[in-house]
Design a protein around this motif. Structure first.
Motif, PDB file in Angstrom:
ATOM      1  N   ASP A 226      19.401  51.634  59.042  1.00 52.08           N
ATOM      2  CA  ASP A 226      20.459  51.562  60.057  1.00 52.08           C
ATOM      3  C   ASP A 226      21.241  52.860  60.132  1.00 52.08           C
ATOM      4  OD1 ASP A 226      21.440  51.056  57.476  1.00 52.08           O
ATOM      5  OD2 ASP A 226      23.084  49.793  58.196  1.00 52.08           O
TER       6      ASP A 226
ATOM      7  N   THR B 272      21.601  55.322  63.433  1.00 49.82           N
ATOM      8  CA  THR B 272      22.909  55.779  63.918  1.00 49.82           C
ATOM      9  C   THR B 272      22.984  57.300  63.931  1.00 49.82           C
ATOM     10  OG1 THR B 272      23.969  53.766  63.085  1.00 49.82           O
ATOM     11  CG2 THR B 272      25.394  55.652  63.521  1.00 49.82           C
TER      12      THR B 272
ATOM     13  N   ILE C  45      23.071  50.491  67.643  1.00 48.94           N
ATOM     14  CA  ILE C  45      22.458  49.299  67.056  1.00 48.94           C
ATOM     15  C   ILE C  45      23.509  48.212  66.908  1.00 48.94           C
ATOM     16  CG2 ILE C  45      20.619  50.545  65.854  1.00 48.94           C
ATOM     17  CD1 ILE C  45      22.314  50.435  63.319  1.00 48.94           C
TER      18      ILE C  45
ATOM     19  N   HIS D 240      23.309  45.823  64.407  1.00 45.49           N
ATOM     20  CA  HIS D 240      23.098  45.211  63.101  1.00 45.49           C
ATOM     21  C   HIS D 240      23.495  46.187  62.000  1.00 45.49           C
ATOM     22  CE1 HIS D 240      19.545  47.800  63.287  1.00 45.49           C
ATOM     23  NE2 HIS D 240      19.485  47.676  61.967  1.00 45.49           N
ATOM     24  N   GLN D 241      23.500  45.676  60.792  1.00 45.05           N
ATOM     25  CA  GLN D 241      23.722  46.529  59.629  1.00 45.05           C
ATOM     26  C   GLN D 241      22.857  46.000  58.484  1.00 45.05           C
ATOM     27  OE1 GLN D 241      27.425  47.391  56.691  1.00 45.05           O
ATOM     28  NE2 GLN D 241      27.838  47.877  58.830  1.00 45.05           N
TER      29      GLN D 241
ATOM     30  N   ALA E 163      18.658  42.930  57.192  1.00 46.23           N
ATOM     31  CA  ALA E 163      19.341  43.249  58.443  1.00 46.23           C
ATOM     32  C   ALA E 163      20.149  42.036  58.900  1.00 46.23           C
ATOM     33  CB  ALA E 163      18.332  43.653  59.515  1.00 46.23           C
TER      34      ALA E 163
ATOM     35  N   CYS F 156      13.768  49.181  61.989  1.00 44.21           N
ATOM     36  CA  CYS F 156      15.080  48.765  61.486  1.00 44.21           C
ATOM     37  C   CYS F 156      14.990  47.567  60.560  1.00 44.21           C
ATOM     38  CB  CYS F 156      16.010  48.445  62.654  1.00 44.21           C
ATOM     39  SG  CYS F 156      16.361  49.871  63.702  1.00 44.21           S
ATOM     40  N   ASN F 157      13.942  46.768  60.698  1.00 46.25           N
ATOM     41  CA  ASN F 157      13.736  45.643  59.790  1.00 46.25           C
ATOM     42  C   ASN F 157      12.251  45.345  59.718  1.00 46.25           C
ATOM     43  OD1 ASN F 157      15.109  43.538  58.125  1.00 46.25           O
ATOM     44  ND2 ASN F 157      13.994  42.149  59.468  1.00 46.25           N
TER      45      ASN F 157
END
Length: 397
Positions: A205, A209, A215, A217-218, A349, A372-373
């Motif tokens: 993440d 960024t 995004i 999500h984190q 995520a 991302c995941n």
């Protein structure tokens, strides 16, 4: 120079992607940037070493398909390259009437997925595993064990023999996309590529960024704490022993895992991590903690899972509680059997509304693809995941 491909992340997904890209375009130039001194340092190198069969996943789902194909591809890769693996099989043990119901649902799901699964009653369970008790079980003979670090080391050799470059100790500080290339800056150099793929796991993440991608999500780190059994108990089980999981929870429960080196581990639990890469218990990264505690989705997730999270935290603090999770199916274990073993950290995520992401999550621009995941079992499924990523990279623009 401008590379055809740059990959950030030297875990198994990044390496599998690199292999596939070079397989499809043998003349391509490719570089992998990894911030650590070794490959497979984080999630890949801290998992349980299981080649999963995919019994848990919805029939016809992408995860079910990738896991089934991934298990076959992993075993084939090991066979081709002389990597030791053992198809020892796995037993899912039901200890309560509710778990028997869940077990039957898993059996039905496995049939729809075309898997070979055998139902066992309590007597047959005890015959096959004299040290295990339960009301019944499911036996999956296709499940195996392997050392994923060794797989990654072999993948790295395949990549370099194919002309790829692997650069270690390269921490990314900036990512800029231009009209016909992407520039990646590290503390000691600048790298340019026509296409960038980011497979950064616990830092995915942040790199999205950093690249200017918005995004929703984190990544929240969850520690999976393991113990190792003493060598005298290396033969306590003949197969991998798992509890029947609660379908409402994202983790599989504490299990007994035979390792490829002959040892047996117990775990993991699932507790909130105090840092994305802080493997020692009570080790804290204040930046990581500050980031997730100011993220709205974190508090929503904590509230939604307060009950199970409290139990996991208690069992993390008090070894006796952890032991009871094992003793419900392996009563001969005692507190002195739980010897220290390194923890793992899962990159989970979480969306801003508190939803846990259980599927693949990508962020794409014309010249970048950010993974991302990559949901569990990403190690088992890595080779077809690499192929899926390559499909996205080579799709017509």
């Amino acid at each position: 120079m401008t590379y055809d491909f740059c990959i950030i992340g030297g875990g198994i997904v990044g390496l599998a992607t690199a292999m596939e890209l070079l397989k499809r375009q043998p003349t391509a130039s490719l570089v992998i940037l990894e911030k650590e001194t070794l490959l497979a340092t984080h999630q890949t190198g801290h998992n349980s070493g299981v080649i999963h069969a995919g019994v848990y996943y919805a029939p016809g789902s992408l995860k079910a398909d990738l896991c089934k194909r991934g298990a076959e591809a992993t075993k084939q890769f090991c066979t081709e390259h002389g990597i030791k693996f053992d198809v020892c099989g796995k037993l899912l043990v039901a200890s309560t009437a509710l778990e028997v119901e869940r077990m039957e649902a898993l059996y039905a799901r496995s049939q729809l997925n075309g898997m070979k699964v055998e139902r066992l009653d309590a007597d047959e369970l005890r015959r096959r595993e004299p040290n295990i008790i339960g009301l019944g079980g499911l036996f999956l003979d296709a499940t195996g064990i392997v050392d994923y670090r060794e797989i990654c080391e072999t993948m790295a050799r395949v990549i370099t023999r194919s002309g790829g470059e692997i650069c270690l100790e390269k921490t990314v500080t900036a990512i800029e996309e231009h009209g016909n290339s992407v520039t990646v800056s590290t503390h000691d150099g600048v790298w340019r590529a026509k296409k960038l793929v980011v497979c950064a796991g616990l830092q995915s993440d942040r790199l999205a960024t950093l690249a200017g991608i918005k995004i929703n999500h984190q990544i929240i780190p969850f520690r999976g704490e393991y113990f190792r059994l003493p060598a005298a108990k290396n033969n306590i089980v003949n197969h991998l022993i798992y509890p029947v999981p609660d379908p409402e929870l994202p983790f599989l429960g504490v299990h007994l895992t035979r390792m490829i080196d002959g040892s047996v581990t117990v775990g993991p639990n699932a507790v909130l991590g105090l840092g994305r890469e802080n493997y020692k218990k009570f080790s804290i990264n204040w930046r990581d903690v500050a980031q997730y505690t100011t993220f709205p989705g974190f508090w929503k997730t904590i509230w939604q899972n307060l009950g199970s999270g409290s139990v996991e935290m208690k069992n993390s603090l008090f070894k006796s509680g952890y032991l009871e999770q094992c003793r419900k199916y392996c009563p001969s274990l005692n507190i002195d059997d739980l010897l220290p073993y390194e923890a793992g950290i899962r990159a989970q995520a979480v969306m801003r509304d508190g939803t846990l992401v259980h599927d693949f999550l990508f962020a794409e621009t014309p010249r970048m693809l950010h993974v991302c995941n990559a949901p569990s079992p990403a190690a088992t499924s890595a080779i077809p995941i690499g192929s899926m990523i390559a499909d996205r990279i080579f799709k017509p623009s």
